[in-house]
Scaffold this motif. Sequence first.
Motif, PDB file in Angstrom:
ATOM      1  N   LYS A  74     -17.342 -62.068 -60.935  1.00 24.06           N
ATOM      2  CA  LYS A  74     -18.578 -62.720 -61.360  1.00 24.06           C
ATOM      3  C   LYS A  74     -19.662 -62.646 -60.284  1.00 24.06           C
ATOM      4  O   LYS A  74     -20.828 -62.357 -60.580  1.00 24.06           O
ATOM      5  N   ALA A  75     -19.292 -62.916 -59.040  1.00 28.00           N
ATOM      6  CA  ALA A  75     -20.279 -62.885 -57.958  1.00 28.00           C
ATOM      7  C   ALA A  75     -20.863 -61.483 -57.799  1.00 28.00           C
ATOM      8  O   ALA A  75     -22.058 -61.324 -57.540  1.00 28.00           O
ATOM      9  N   TYR A  76     -20.012 -60.476 -57.943  1.00 26.20           N
ATOM     10  CA  TYR A  76     -20.488 -59.096 -57.818  1.00 26.20           C
ATOM     11  C   TYR A  76     -21.438 -58.758 -58.960  1.00 26.20           C
ATOM     12  O   TYR A  76     -22.496 -58.159 -58.740  1.00 26.20           O
ATOM     13  N   LEU A  77     -21.081 -59.126 -60.195  1.00 31.90           N
ATOM     14  CA  LEU A  77     -21.956 -58.874 -61.331  1.00 31.90           C
ATOM     15  C   LEU A  77     -23.299 -59.557 -61.147  1.00 31.90           C
ATOM     16  O   LEU A  77     -24.356 -58.977 -61.424  1.00 31.90           O
ATOM     17  N   THR A  78     -23.278 -60.791 -60.660  1.00 34.93           N
ATOM     18  CA  THR A  78     -24.516 -61.524 -60.437  1.00 34.93           C
ATOM     19  C   THR A  78     -25.409 -60.807 -59.440  1.00 34.93           C
ATOM     20  O   THR A  78     -26.615 -60.642 -59.662  1.00 34.93           O
ATOM     21  N   SER A  79     -24.823 -60.345 -58.342  1.00 35.63           N
ATOM     22  CA  SER A  79     -25.614 -59.666 -57.314  1.00 35.63           C
ATOM     23  C   SER A  79     -26.175 -58.342 -57.822  1.00 35.63           C
ATOM     24  O   SER A  79     -27.322 -57.992 -57.536  1.00 35.63           O
ATOM     25  N   GLN A  80     -25.381 -57.606 -58.613  1.00 40.73           N
ATOM     26  CA  GLN A  80     -25.852 -56.323 -59.115  1.00 40.73           C
ATOM     27  C   GLN A  80     -26.927 -56.491 -60.185  1.00 40.73           C
ATOM     28  O   GLN A  80     -27.922 -55.761 -60.204  1.00 40.73           O
ATOM     29  N   LEU A  81     -26.746 -57.455 -61.084  1.00 44.60           N
ATOM     30  CA  LEU A  81     -27.770 -57.724 -62.094  1.00 44.60           C
ATOM     31  C   LEU A  81     -29.070 -58.167 -61.432  1.00 44.60           C
ATOM     32  O   LEU A  81     -30.167 -57.787 -61.859  1.00 44.60           O
ATOM     33  N   THR A  82     -28.944 -58.960 -60.375  1.00 43.82           N
ATOM     34  CA  THR A  82     -30.130 -59.400 -59.639  1.00 43.82           C
ATOM     35  C   THR A  82     -30.816 -58.220 -58.976  1.00 43.82           C
ATOM     36  O   THR A  82     -32.058 -58.125 -58.973  1.00 43.82           O
ATOM     37  N   ASP A  83     -30.031 -57.301 -58.412  1.00 40.76           N
ATOM     38  CA  ASP A  83     -30.615 -56.106 -57.800  1.00 40.76           C
ATOM     39  C   ASP A  83     -31.349 -55.257 -58.831  1.00 40.76           C
ATOM     40  O   ASP A  83     -32.429 -54.720 -58.568  1.00 40.76           O
ATOM     41  N   PHE A  84     -30.761 -55.114 -60.032  1.00 38.13           N
ATOM     42  CA  PHE A  84     -31.440 -54.376 -61.092  1.00 38.13           C
ATOM     43  C   PHE A  84     -32.736 -55.091 -61.487  1.00 38.13           C
ATOM     44  O   PHE A  84     -33.775 -54.450 -61.679  1.00 38.13           O
ATOM     45  N   LYS A  85     -32.666 -56.387 -61.603  1.00 37.75           N
ATOM     46  CA  LYS A  85     -33.832 -57.188 -61.979  1.00 37.75           C
ATOM     47  C   LYS A  85     -34.973 -57.008 -60.974  1.00 37.75           C
ATOM     48  O   LYS A  85     -36.141 -56.909 -61.351  1.00 37.75           O
ATOM     49  N   LEU A  86     -34.618 -56.945 -59.693  1.00 34.68           N
ATOM     50  CA  LEU A  86     -35.610 -56.846 -58.624  1.00 34.68           C
ATOM     51  C   LEU A  86     -35.893 -55.399 -58.214  1.00 34.68           C
ATOM     52  O   LEU A  86     -36.609 -55.159 -57.250  1.00 34.68           O
ATOM     53  N   HIS A  87     -35.295 -54.440 -58.925  1.00 30.16           N
ATOM     54  CA  HIS A  87     -35.449 -53.014 -58.613  1.00 30.16           C
ATOM     55  C   HIS A  87     -35.011 -52.695 -57.183  1.00 30.16           C
ATOM     56  O   HIS A  87     -35.638 -51.901 -56.483  1.00 30.16           O
ATOM     57  N   ALA A  88     -33.920 -53.324 -56.756  1.00 34.49           N
ATOM     58  CA  ALA A  88     -33.424 -53.110 -55.394  1.00 34.49           C
ATOM     59  C   ALA A  88     -32.493 -51.909 -55.301  1.00 34.49           C
ATOM     60  O   ALA A  88     -32.150 -51.482 -54.203  1.00 34.49           O
ATOM     61  N   ARG A  89     -32.063 -51.377 -56.439  1.00 28.93           N
ATOM     62  CA  ARG A  89     -31.222 -50.183 -56.440  1.00 28.93           C
ATOM     63  C   ARG A  89     -32.109 -48.991 -56.743  1.00 28.93           C
ATOM     64  O   ARG A  89     -32.683 -48.886 -57.820  1.00 28.93           O
ATOM     65  N   SER A  90     -32.235 -48.093 -55.779  1.00 28.82           N
ATOM     66  CA  SER A  90     -33.210 -47.013 -55.892  1.00 28.82           C
ATOM     67  C   SER A  90     -32.640 -45.718 -56.451  1.00 28.82           C
ATOM     68  O   SER A  90     -33.374 -44.747 -56.606  1.00 28.82           O
ATOM     69  N   ASP A  91     -31.343 -45.689 -56.753  1.00 25.28           N
ATOM     70  CA  ASP A  91     -30.777 -44.484 -57.332  1.00 25.28           C
ATOM     71  C   ASP A  91     -31.513 -44.153 -58.624  1.00 25.28           C
ATOM     72  O   ASP A  91     -31.741 -45.015 -59.468  1.00 25.28           O
TER      73      ASP A  91
END
Length: 219
Positions: A74-91
Motif C-alpha cells: 500500500k505504501a509503495y502504491l501511494t508513493s507511485q500514484l503520488t509521483d504520477f500525480k505530480l509528474h515526478a516520473r519522467s520516463d
Amino acid sequence: MNVKGMPRTDHWSHQVLAVCLVTLMGCTGTHEDNVQATSAMSGSAIADTVCSLCHGLTGESVSAVIPKLAGQQKAYLTSQLTDFKLHARSDAIDSRYMGGLTHLSETQVAELADYFSRQKAMKAETETPDARGELIFSQGLPETGITACSACHGKDGAGKGNIPRVAGQHADYMYRQILLLQQSAPRPHGAPIKTDDHALFWADAESVARYMATLGSRP
C-alpha cells in the motif's frame, strides 16, 4: 547512466506501442473531461471504470508490459500514484499514458492504493525458475557489488512498506524497471533504492526478472 550491455530489441517495442495506443484511448482525454468524470468517484469506482482497462479489475494485468497491482504494498502504491500525480516520473512511457492521474485528490490516491493492496497477491508465472536469476535474487553478485534482491524485497519477494512486491510481477515489466533504476531521472522517488544495486548486465537483469515472476502463489 549505469546501463550495462545492450537491452533486448525483440518485439518489446511493438508491444509498448500497442499498449500505449490502447491506454491512450481509455485513460486520457482532455483534463476537463477527466476531472468531470472522476472528481466525485471513490477510489474503488476509479479502479473499476478506469484502472481496470489496463491493469485488470483486481490488478492482474494481462499485458506483460503493464504492471500487476494485485496485492502490491500500500505504501509503495501511494508513493507511485503520488509521483504520477505530480509528474515526478519522467520516463516517456510512464508520463505518456498516466497523465490522467494529475487531477486525483489525496483521498482518491489513498483509496486506490488501499483497493489494490487488498486484492489477492499477484499470481506467479508457471515457468521453471531461472537458476541464474535465483542466485542473483538470493545471494547477489558480491564480486561486482550487486546486493541480493532479497535483502530489500524479502526472500519471498513480497516487499514491505515502500519496497514493492516483486513476486509474480511480469518479467518483461520488471526487466525494464531494473534498467530504469540504473538511472536517477526516471524514478527519483520510487523507493529508497541504490542505483548500484541494480547495475546488472542486461542478460542478468532478464534472468532475475524471470525468476521473480515465478515467485508467489501459482494460478
